[in-house]
Design an enzyme around this catalytic site. Structure first.
Site, PDB file in Angstrom:
ATOM      1  N   THR A  89     -16.748 -24.783   4.954  1.00  0.00           N
ATOM      2  CA  THR A  89     -15.306 -24.632   4.707  1.00  0.00           C
ATOM      3  C   THR A  89     -14.712 -24.014   5.958  1.00  0.00           C
ATOM      4  O   THR A  89     -15.030 -22.861   6.298  1.00  0.00           O
ATOM      5  CB  THR A  89     -15.047 -23.692   3.514  1.00  0.00           C
ATOM      6  OG1 THR A  89     -15.667 -24.239   2.359  1.00  0.00           O
ATOM      7  CG2 THR A  89     -13.548 -23.548   3.260  1.00  0.00           C
ATOM      8  N   LYS A  95     -11.423 -15.509   2.235  1.00  0.00           N
ATOM      9  CA  LYS A  95     -11.580 -16.407   3.393  1.00  0.00           C
ATOM     10  C   LYS A  95     -10.757 -17.682   3.189  1.00  0.00           C
ATOM     11  O   LYS A  95     -10.014 -18.115   4.070  1.00  0.00           O
ATOM     12  CB  LYS A  95     -13.066 -16.763   3.567  1.00  0.00           C
ATOM     13  CG  LYS A  95     -13.301 -17.815   4.638  1.00  0.00           C
ATOM     14  CD  LYS A  95     -14.693 -18.436   4.598  1.00  0.00           C
ATOM     15  CE  LYS A  95     -14.703 -19.685   5.480  1.00  0.00           C
ATOM     16  NZ  LYS A  95     -15.961 -20.390   5.497  1.00  0.00           N
ATOM     17  N   LYS A 125      -9.702 -28.857   0.000  1.00  0.00           N
ATOM     18  CA  LYS A 125     -10.461 -27.658  -0.389  1.00  0.00           C
ATOM     19  C   LYS A 125      -9.576 -26.404  -0.387  1.00  0.00           C
ATOM     20  O   LYS A 125      -9.562 -25.630  -1.353  1.00  0.00           O
ATOM     21  CB  LYS A 125     -11.638 -27.490   0.585  1.00  0.00           C
ATOM     22  CG  LYS A 125     -12.325 -26.152   0.574  1.00  0.00           C
ATOM     23  CD  LYS A 125     -13.317 -26.015  -0.529  1.00  0.00           C
ATOM     24  CE  LYS A 125     -13.879 -24.614  -0.568  1.00  0.00           C
ATOM     25  NZ  LYS A 125     -14.732 -24.378  -1.709  1.00  0.00           N
TER      26      LYS A 125
HETATM   27  P1  NAD Z   1     -24.318 -18.148   4.700  1.00  0.00           P
HETATM   28  O1  NAD Z   1     -23.784 -17.100   5.609  1.00  0.00           O
HETATM   29  O2  NAD Z   1     -25.248 -17.778   3.597  1.00  0.00           O
HETATM   30  O3  NAD Z   1     -25.045 -19.277   5.578  1.00  0.00           O
HETATM   31  C1  NAD Z   1     -24.632 -19.699   6.850  1.00  0.00           C
HETATM   32  C2  NAD Z   1     -25.884 -19.924   7.688  1.00  0.00           C
HETATM   33  O4  NAD Z   1     -25.495 -20.430   8.970  1.00  0.00           O
HETATM   34  C3  NAD Z   1     -26.685 -18.640   7.943  1.00  0.00           C
HETATM   35  O5  NAD Z   1     -28.023 -18.815   7.519  1.00  0.00           O
HETATM   36  C4  NAD Z   1     -26.565 -18.439   9.455  1.00  0.00           C
HETATM   37  O6  NAD Z   1     -27.736 -17.870  10.027  1.00  0.00           O
HETATM   38  C5  NAD Z   1     -26.366 -19.872   9.921  1.00  0.00           C
HETATM   39  N1  NAD Z   1     -25.758 -19.964  11.258  1.00  0.00           N
HETATM   40  C6  NAD Z   1     -24.666 -19.330  11.739  1.00  0.00           C
HETATM   41  N2  NAD Z   1     -24.421 -19.712  13.006  1.00  0.00           N
HETATM   42  C7  NAD Z   1     -25.388 -20.605  13.333  1.00  0.00           C
HETATM   43  C8  NAD Z   1     -25.689 -21.343  14.507  1.00  0.00           C
HETATM   44  N3  NAD Z   1     -24.940 -21.243  15.608  1.00  0.00           N
HETATM   45  N4  NAD Z   1     -26.775 -22.163  14.482  1.00  0.00           N
HETATM   46  C9  NAD Z   1     -27.536 -22.263  13.371  1.00  0.00           C
HETATM   47  N5  NAD Z   1     -27.317 -21.586  12.232  1.00  0.00           N
HETATM   48  C10 NAD Z   1     -26.257 -20.761  12.222  1.00  0.00           C
HETATM   49  O7  NAD Z   1     -23.029 -18.900   4.115  1.00  0.00           O
HETATM   50  P2  NAD Z   1     -22.959 -19.837   2.799  1.00  0.00           P
HETATM   51  O8  NAD Z   1     -22.642 -19.013   1.622  1.00  0.00           O
HETATM   52  O9  NAD Z   1     -24.142 -20.740   2.798  1.00  0.00           O
HETATM   53  O10 NAD Z   1     -21.634 -20.673   3.151  1.00  0.00           O
HETATM   54  C11 NAD Z   1     -21.646 -21.742   4.100  1.00  0.00           C
HETATM   55  C12 NAD Z   1     -20.296 -22.439   4.046  1.00  0.00           C
HETATM   56  O11 NAD Z   1     -20.064 -22.928   2.723  1.00  0.00           O
HETATM   57  C13 NAD Z   1     -19.114 -21.496   4.364  1.00  0.00           C
HETATM   58  O12 NAD Z   1     -18.192 -22.206   5.145  1.00  0.00           O
HETATM   59  C14 NAD Z   1     -18.565 -21.153   2.981  1.00  0.00           C
HETATM   60  O13 NAD Z   1     -17.182 -20.840   3.011  1.00  0.00           O
HETATM   61  C15 NAD Z   1     -18.823 -22.447   2.233  1.00  0.00           C
HETATM   62  N6  NAD Z   1     -18.919 -22.309   0.771  1.00  0.00           N
HETATM   63  C16 NAD Z   1     -19.667 -21.304   0.225  1.00  0.00           C
HETATM   64  C17 NAD Z   1     -19.744 -21.186  -1.154  1.00  0.00           C
HETATM   65  C18 NAD Z   1     -20.572 -20.085  -1.770  1.00  0.00           C
HETATM   66  O14 NAD Z   1     -20.452 -19.884  -3.008  1.00  0.00           O
HETATM   67  N7  NAD Z   1     -21.405 -19.370  -1.020  1.00  0.00           N
HETATM   68  C19 NAD Z   1     -19.075 -22.096  -1.977  1.00  0.00           C
HETATM   69  C20 NAD Z   1     -18.352 -23.143  -1.395  1.00  0.00           C
HETATM   70  C21 NAD Z   1     -18.275 -23.233  -0.010  1.00  0.00           C
END
Ligand code: NAD
Length: 296
Positions: free
Chosen positions: A93, A243, A168
Site C-alpha cells: 500500500t 498510514k 485502496k
Molecule cells: P512488514 O513491515 O511486516 O513487512 C515488510 C517487509 O519488507 C519486512 O520484512 C522488511 O524487512 C522488508 N523490506 C523493507 N525494505 C526492504 C528492501 N529494501 N528489500 C527487501 N525487503 C525489504 O509489513 P506488512 O504488514 O507485511 O505490510 C506490507 C504492506 O502491506 C504495507 O504496505 C502495508 O500497508 C500493506 N498492508 C498490510 C496489512 C496488514 O494487516 N499488515 C493489510 C493490508 C495491507
C-alpha cells in the site's frame, strides 16, 4: 512459474507461501534474515539480494512497507535485473504518485506492471483470501490475475496504473471515518442511557448500519468475533489505519479534493497513536472518544 518475491514480512510471508502451495518456484528476498528463514521454511528459495530474486523470474511480486521502499527496490534492483517480458506486481500500500511513477518507469523499459494493493489482514494473507485491487493495462491485468488469484479470493481491475492504490486508500478512508462515526454513536448512545446491545440491535438493522458496526463493532458484546472482545488485540492496527488515512489526505491535497471527514479521522488516529494506541485494533479509537483510554 518462477516468481521473485521481495518483502516477506507479516503479509508477504503468507502470500509467498501460498504461491509455493500453488506450485510456483518462488525466489524470496528480504533485508530481514528472520523473514527470509520463515520464507525458506515455507518452501521458498532464499535469494542473496533483490536482484538475485528477480534474475530469471517470469514475474516479480513486492510487498514492502511504503512508497520510498518500493521506489528504491525497483530503481536499484528490479528494473535492471528483470528480463524483457517480466511481469511486475507491487502489492504494497503506497502513495498514488509513487505507484504511477514506478509504473511509468516500468512501461518505459517495456516491462508490464500492476499496482495491486490488498484488502484483508495477516490472517487473509496466510489463508490466501485477500482481495486485490489492480491498476494497470488490461493486458497486464490478464497476466496478473492467475498469480494474484493464488493469493486471494477476489482480483478486481480498478483501472489504469495507480488506480489500485486509489481504490485502496479511498476504501480505507471511508472505513476510518465510518469507524470513528460508529464509535462516537455508541459513546453518545450510552451517555443518553441506551444499552449498547440495544443500540446495536436497532442501528445494525437501520440506516446507520455499516461494516464498522456489524463486523468490527467497537464495543465488546454485540459481535463476538470483533477485536473489541479481545481487548482490541489483533485485527487492523491503528498505526496501519493512520498510514492509509495519511496517504488518502495527501492524495486529496494533490488533486484538490475536499475530504474533511478523512482529515478529521487522520487527526484522531494520529492522536490515538501518539498516546500509545498504535498497536491496538483501530476500533479501540472508541476509548479515546469515551475518555477511558490509558496506554498500557
Ligand atoms: P512488514 O513491515 O511486516 O513487512 C515488510 C517487509 O519488507 C519486512 O520484512 C522488511 O524487512 C522488508 N523490506 C523493507 N525494505 C526492504 C528492501 N529494501 N528489500 C527487501 N525487503 C525489504 O509489513 P506488512 O504488514 O507485511 O505490510 C506490507 C504492506 O502491506 C504495507 O504496505 C502495508 O500497508 C500493506 N498492508 C498490510 C496489512 C496488514 O494487516 N499488515 C493489510 C493490508 C495491507
Amino acid at each position: 512459474m518462477r516468481i521473485g518475491f521481495i518483502g516477506l514480512g507479516n503479509m508477504g510471508g503468507g502470500m509467498a507461501a501460498n504461491l509455493v502451495k500453488a506450485g510456483h518456484d518462488v525466489a524470496a528476498f528480504d533485508l530481514s534474515a528472520d523473514a527470509l528463514a520463515r520464507a525458506a521454511a515455507a518452501g521458498c528459495t532464499s535469494a542473496a539480494s533483490a536482484a538475485a530474486a528477480v534474475d530469471g523470474a517470469a514475474a516479480v511480486v513486492t510487498m514492502l512497507p511504503a512508497g520510498n521502499h518500493v521506489a528504491a527496490v525497483y530503481g536499484d534492483a528490479v528494473f535492471a535485473a528483470a528480463a524483457a517480458g517480466t511481469l511486475l506486481l507491487d502489492c504494497s500500500t503506497i502513495d498514488v504518485a509513487t505507484a504511477k511513477a514506478v509504473g511509468t518507469d516500468a512501461a518505459a523499459r517495456g516491462l508490464a506492471m500492476v499496482d495491486a494493493p490488498v484488502s484483508g489482514g495477516i490472517a487473509a494473507a496466510n489463508a490466501g483470501t485477500l482481495t486485490f485491487m489492480v491498476g494497470g493495462t488490461a493486458a497486464a491485468f490478464a497476466r496478473a490475475q492467475p498469480i494474484l488469484g493464488a493469493m486471494g479470493k477476489a482480483v478486481i481491475h480498478a483501472g489504469a496504473a495507480g488506480a489500485g492504490q486509489a481504490a485502496k486508500i479511498c476504501n480505507n478512508m471511508l472505513l476510518g471515518a465510518s469507524m470513528v462515526a460508529t464509535a462516537e454513536a455508541f459513546v453518545l448512545a450510552q451517555k443518553l442511557g441506551l444499552d449498547a446491545q440495544t443500540f446495536f440491535d436497532i442501528s445494525s438493522q437501520a440506516s446507520g448500519q455499516c461494516w464498522s458496526m456489524t463486523s468490527y463493532c467497537p464495543v465488546p458484546g454485540p459481535v463476538p468475533s470483533a477485536p473489541s472482545n479481545r481487548d482490541y488485540e489483533g485485527g487492523f492496527a491503528a498505526a496501519l489505519m493512520l498510514k492509509d488515512l495519511k496517504l488518502a489526505v495527501e492524495a486529496a491535497h494533490s488533486v484538490d479534493a475536499s475530504v474533511p471527514m478523512g482529515a478529521q479521522a487522520e487527526e484522531l488516529y494520529a492522536s490515538f497513536a501518539a498516546h500509545g494506541g498504535a498497536a491496538k485494533d483501530f476500533s479501540a479509537v472508541i476509548k479515546l472518544l469515551d475518555g477511558s483510554w490509558r496506554a498500557d
